[in-house]
Design an enzyme around this catalytic site. Structure first.
Site, short mmCIF file in Angstrom:
data_model
loop_
_atom_site.label_atom_id
_atom_site.label_comp_id
_atom_site.label_asym_id
_atom_site.label_seq_id
_atom_site.Cartn_x
_atom_site.Cartn_y
_atom_site.Cartn_z
N LYS A 20 -13.67 -5.16 9.25
CA LYS A 20 -13.95 -5.91 8.00
C LYS A 20 -12.87 -6.97 7.77
O LYS A 20 -13.13 -8.00 7.13
CB LYS A 20 -14.12 -4.98 6.80
CG LYS A 20 -12.91 -4.12 6.41
CD LYS A 20 -11.96 -4.78 5.44
CE LYS A 20 -10.70 -3.98 5.24
NZ LYS A 20 -9.70 -4.66 4.44
N ASP A 63 -15.67 -1.77 1.44
CA ASP A 63 -14.44 -2.48 1.82
C ASP A 63 -14.77 -3.85 2.41
O ASP A 63 -14.03 -4.82 2.23
CB ASP A 63 -13.63 -1.63 2.82
CG ASP A 63 -12.13 -1.90 2.71
OD1 ASP A 63 -11.73 -2.67 1.82
OD2 ASP A 63 -11.37 -1.34 3.52
N ASN A 70 -6.56 -11.21 4.11
CA ASN A 70 -7.37 -11.71 5.22
C ASN A 70 -8.26 -12.85 4.76
O ASN A 70 -8.40 -13.86 5.44
CB ASN A 70 -8.21 -10.56 5.80
CG ASN A 70 -7.35 -9.58 6.59
OD1 ASN A 70 -6.99 -9.84 7.71
ND2 ASN A 70 -7.00 -8.46 5.96
N ALA A 114 -4.11 -2.53 -3.34
CA ALA A 114 -2.92 -1.84 -3.84
C ALA A 114 -2.60 -2.24 -5.29
O ALA A 114 -2.28 -1.39 -6.12
CB ALA A 114 -1.73 -2.16 -2.94
N TRP A 132 0.82 -1.21 0.00
CA TRP A 132 0.00 0.00 0.00
C TRP A 132 0.86 1.27 0.00
O TRP A 132 0.53 2.25 -0.65
CB TRP A 132 -0.98 -0.04 1.18
CG TRP A 132 -2.11 0.94 1.14
CD1 TRP A 132 -2.56 1.66 2.19
CD2 TRP A 132 -2.93 1.30 0.02
NE1 TRP A 132 -3.63 2.45 1.78
CE2 TRP A 132 -3.87 2.26 0.46
CE3 TRP A 132 -2.97 0.94 -1.34
CZ2 TRP A 132 -4.83 2.83 -0.38
CZ3 TRP A 132 -3.92 1.51 -2.18
CH2 TRP A 132 -4.83 2.45 -1.70
N GLY A 173 -10.64 2.92 2.31
CA GLY A 173 -11.70 2.55 1.38
C GLY A 173 -11.42 1.19 0.78
O GLY A 173 -10.45 0.52 1.14
N SER A 189 -7.76 -10.59 -1.33
CA SER A 189 -7.56 -10.11 0.05
C SER A 189 -6.72 -11.11 0.84
O SER A 189 -6.98 -12.31 0.84
CB SER A 189 -8.92 -9.95 0.73
OG SER A 189 -8.78 -10.10 2.13
N VAL A 211 -1.65 -9.93 7.71
CA VAL A 211 -3.08 -10.24 7.91
C VAL A 211 -3.56 -9.43 9.11
O VAL A 211 -3.50 -9.88 10.26
CB VAL A 211 -3.29 -11.76 8.12
CG1 VAL A 211 -4.77 -12.09 8.24
CG2 VAL A 211 -2.68 -12.55 6.96
N GLU A 212 -4.01 -8.21 8.84
CA GLU A 212 -4.37 -7.29 9.93
C GLU A 212 -5.50 -7.84 10.80
O GLU A 212 -5.56 -7.56 12.00
CB GLU A 212 -4.79 -5.93 9.37
CG GLU A 212 -3.63 -5.04 8.91
CD GLU A 212 -2.94 -4.32 10.07
OE1 GLU A 212 -3.00 -4.81 11.21
OE2 GLU A 212 -2.32 -3.28 9.82
N1 LIG Z 1 -2.40 -3.72 0.55
C1 LIG Z 1 -3.54 -3.06 0.39
O1 LIG Z 1 -4.20 -3.23 -0.64
C2 LIG Z 1 -4.01 -2.10 1.43
C3 LIG Z 1 -3.47 -2.05 2.70
N2 LIG Z 1 -3.95 -1.16 3.62
C4 LIG Z 1 -3.41 -1.10 4.97
O2 LIG Z 1 -2.11 -0.50 4.93
C5 LIG Z 1 -1.29 -1.03 5.98
C6 LIG Z 1 0.01 -1.55 5.35
O3 LIG Z 1 -0.38 -2.61 4.49
P1 LIG Z 1 0.50 -3.12 3.28
O4 LIG Z 1 1.34 -2.05 2.71
O5 LIG Z 1 -0.41 -3.84 2.39
O6 LIG Z 1 1.42 -4.17 4.05
P2 LIG Z 1 2.77 -4.80 3.53
O7 LIG Z 1 3.04 -5.98 4.37
O8 LIG Z 1 2.72 -4.96 2.06
O9 LIG Z 1 3.84 -3.67 3.84
C7 LIG Z 1 4.03 -3.23 5.16
C8 LIG Z 1 5.22 -2.29 5.20
O10 LIG Z 1 5.46 -1.92 6.55
C9 LIG Z 1 6.79 -2.33 6.92
N3 LIG Z 1 6.80 -2.79 8.29
C10 LIG Z 1 6.46 -4.00 8.78
N4 LIG Z 1 6.59 -4.03 10.10
C11 LIG Z 1 7.06 -2.81 10.46
C12 LIG Z 1 7.45 -2.23 11.68
N5 LIG Z 1 7.36 -2.92 12.82
N6 LIG Z 1 7.88 -0.94 11.68
C13 LIG Z 1 7.97 -0.25 10.52
N7 LIG Z 1 7.64 -0.77 9.32
C14 LIG Z 1 7.20 -2.02 9.30
C15 LIG Z 1 7.13 -3.46 5.95
O11 LIG Z 1 8.52 -3.59 5.84
P3 LIG Z 1 9.16 -4.95 5.26
O12 LIG Z 1 9.00 -4.88 3.78
O13 LIG Z 1 10.59 -4.87 5.71
O14 LIG Z 1 8.40 -6.08 5.89
C16 LIG Z 1 6.51 -2.91 4.69
O15 LIG Z 1 7.30 -1.87 4.15
C17 LIG Z 1 -2.13 -2.12 6.67
O16 LIG Z 1 -2.71 -1.60 7.83
C18 LIG Z 1 -3.19 -2.46 5.63
O17 LIG Z 1 -4.40 -2.94 6.22
C19 LIG Z 1 -4.94 -0.29 3.33
C20 LIG Z 1 -5.51 -0.29 2.07
C21 LIG Z 1 -5.09 -1.20 1.04
O1 LIG Z 2 -7.76 -3.31 2.91
C1 LIG Z 2 -7.62 -3.83 1.83
C2 LIG Z 2 -8.41 -3.47 0.66
O2 LIG Z 2 -9.23 -2.37 0.89
C3 LIG Z 2 -6.61 -4.91 1.68
O3 LIG Z 2 -7.15 -6.07 2.21
P1 LIG Z 2 -6.18 -7.24 2.71
O4 LIG Z 2 -5.30 -6.63 3.77
O5 LIG Z 2 -7.09 -8.30 3.22
O6 LIG Z 2 -5.39 -7.69 1.52
#
Ligand SMILES: NC(=O)C1=CN([C@@H]2O[C@H](COP(=O)(O)OP(=O)(O)OC[C@H]3O[C@@H](n4cnc5c(N)ncnc54)[C@H](OP(=O)(O)O)[C@@H]3O)[C@@H](O)[C@H]2O)C=CC1
Ligand SMILES: O=C(CO)COP(=O)(O)O
Length: 331
Positions: free
Chosen positions: A187, A245, A257, A136, A11, A132, A255, A279-280
């Site tokens: 969700k 969402d 999750n 990503a 993201w 929303g 997803s 997996v949040e």
């Molecule tokens: N993916 C999606 O489609 C969406 C995600 N989100 C939300 O965004 C947030 C991030 O998700 P997403 O980007 O997908 O997750 P990813 O696992 O793809 O990326 C997470 C990022 O955070 C870093 N990270 C992990 N642990 C830590 C830590 N303890 N301190 C600092 N950085 C850390 C990771 O580093 P490293 O690479 O080294 O592990 C990586 O850069 C979540 O809350 C998710 O629910 C919201 C909307 C859409």
């Molecule tokens: O929040 C998300 C889409 O809106 C991403 O969902 P997941 O973390 O389950 O992949």
């Protein structure tokens, strides 16, 4: 604008892609050497999107010790890491005029704080939440996406919209800061339940019932916590987080999750947790239980993810009973 994006995952990279396409200068802060090296060397994120070229106005860094040149910070990391990260921003002397946009979806363990409450507790800065139905990888493919921006600082919604608005990425203002965060966090739990149902082949009717009860539990959680929020006027009919969402995450194996739940439903255990990634919902369900929040579907998911492998009948019984309980208590 000079923007720091904290998190170089899926993201964080997609958010950076949007912002950089709007000609902002982006610095991604990641702790992953391969992410940082590939962004700086070849304008690609070789860990998360190896085949997609990033705009050249995205750079990356492994450490951030000063925010002198930064105007805005986007927080795009797992929710469990938000408090430490915000404390780090405080420690390195974040200026009050730097605006913060929170993109993480979760609820803090023990305190039950929402991400905006953590930021507000530590920093005096203006902040907004962006959330929303936004996968990503679809954003990276420039597929049409709509997101909500909510803030108690009225000018923040317009500010974030202006930063991010593109033909294929719309940002709508919203005044339900609490509701969109609660919906976006819960969700993920309901998506685990829907994945279990899909994996164990328990039927679409049960999935729809769980999804609907799960939707009600979002509102019940808000009530239980005593949150009071004004009704949303202009965007009331566009419930992108509570409906959009929830549907997106519960109904597609894109997803993480949902995939996590699917593995439990299919094999009794998660065979490839490291392949699924973040997996949040697992953290969020643990957070709710740590604070003794009890809602039927949420309880069933908690018991499934924290207990020994269950066979299909065991999974069915837990979900079936949670629906009965939900109907008895809330219908
Ligand atoms: N993916 C999606 O489609 C969406 C995600 N989100 C939300 O965004 C947030 C991030 O998700 P997403 O980007 O997908 O997750 P990813 O696992 O793809 O990326 C997470 C990022 O955070 C870093 N990270 C992990 N642990 C830590 C830590 N303890 N301190 C600092 N950085 C850390 C990771 O580093 P490293 O690479 O080294 O592990 C990586 O850069 C979540 O809350 C998710 O629910 C919201 C909307 C859409
Ligand atoms: O929040 C998300 C889409 O809106 C991403 O969902 P997941 O973390 O389950 O992949």
């Amino acid at each position: 604008m000079n923007i720091l994006v904290v998190g170089g995952g899926a993201w964080g990279t997609a958010i950076s892609y949007i912002l950089a396409s709007n000609h902002h200068k982006i610095l991604i802060w990641s702790k992953n050497e391969k992410v940082v090296e590939s962004i700086n060397r070849s304008s690609t994120n070789q860990v998360y999107f190896p085949l997609i070229n990033l705009p050249s106005n995205i750079e990356a860094t492994l450490t951030v010790s000063s925010l002198d040149s930064i105007d805005v910070v986007f927080i795009v990391i797992p929710s469990v890491a938000v408090r430490n990260t915000v404390e780090h921003l405080q420690k390195i002397g974040i200026r009050k005029d730097i605006k913060i946009v929170i993109c993480s979806k979760g609820i803090e363990i023990n305190s039950l704080k929402l991400m905006s409450e953590i930021v507000a507790e530590i920093l005096p800065n203006d902040y907004a939440v962006l959330s929303g139905p936004n996968f990503a990888n679809e954003v990276m493919q420039e597929k049409m996406t709509v997101s909500l921006c909510a803030s108690t600082y009225p000018e923040m919604n317009t500010f974030v919209s202006k930063l991010m608005m593109r033909n294929h990425f719309l940002v709508l203002p919203n005044n339900q800061l609490i509701r969109i965060q609660v919906a976006s966090a819960i969700k993920n739990i309901i998506a685990i339940a829907c994945g279990i149902i899909e994996g164990a082949d328990l039927g679409n009717n049960l999935k729809a019932a769980v999804l609907s009860c799960g939707h009600a539990e979002i509102n019940q959680f808000i009530k239980l916590r005593g949150y009071k929020e004004s009704k949303n006027s202009e965007t009331e009919s566009i419930d992108l987080c509570g409906i959009g969402d929830l549907m997106l995450t519960c109904c597609t194996p894109l997803s993480r999750n949902m995939r996590y739940g699917y593995e439990i439903g299919r094999y009794g255990v998660v065979k490839v947790a490291n392949k699924i990634g973040l997996v949040e919902g697992v953290n969020t369900v643990k957070s709710l239980k740590s604070a003794r929040i009890s809602l039927p579907i949420i309880d069933a998911v908690h018991s499934i993810v924290s207990n020994r492998p269950l066979n299909t009948q065991g999974l069915y019984n837990l979900l079936y009973n949670s629906i009965l309980k939900h109907c008895k208590e809330y219908a």
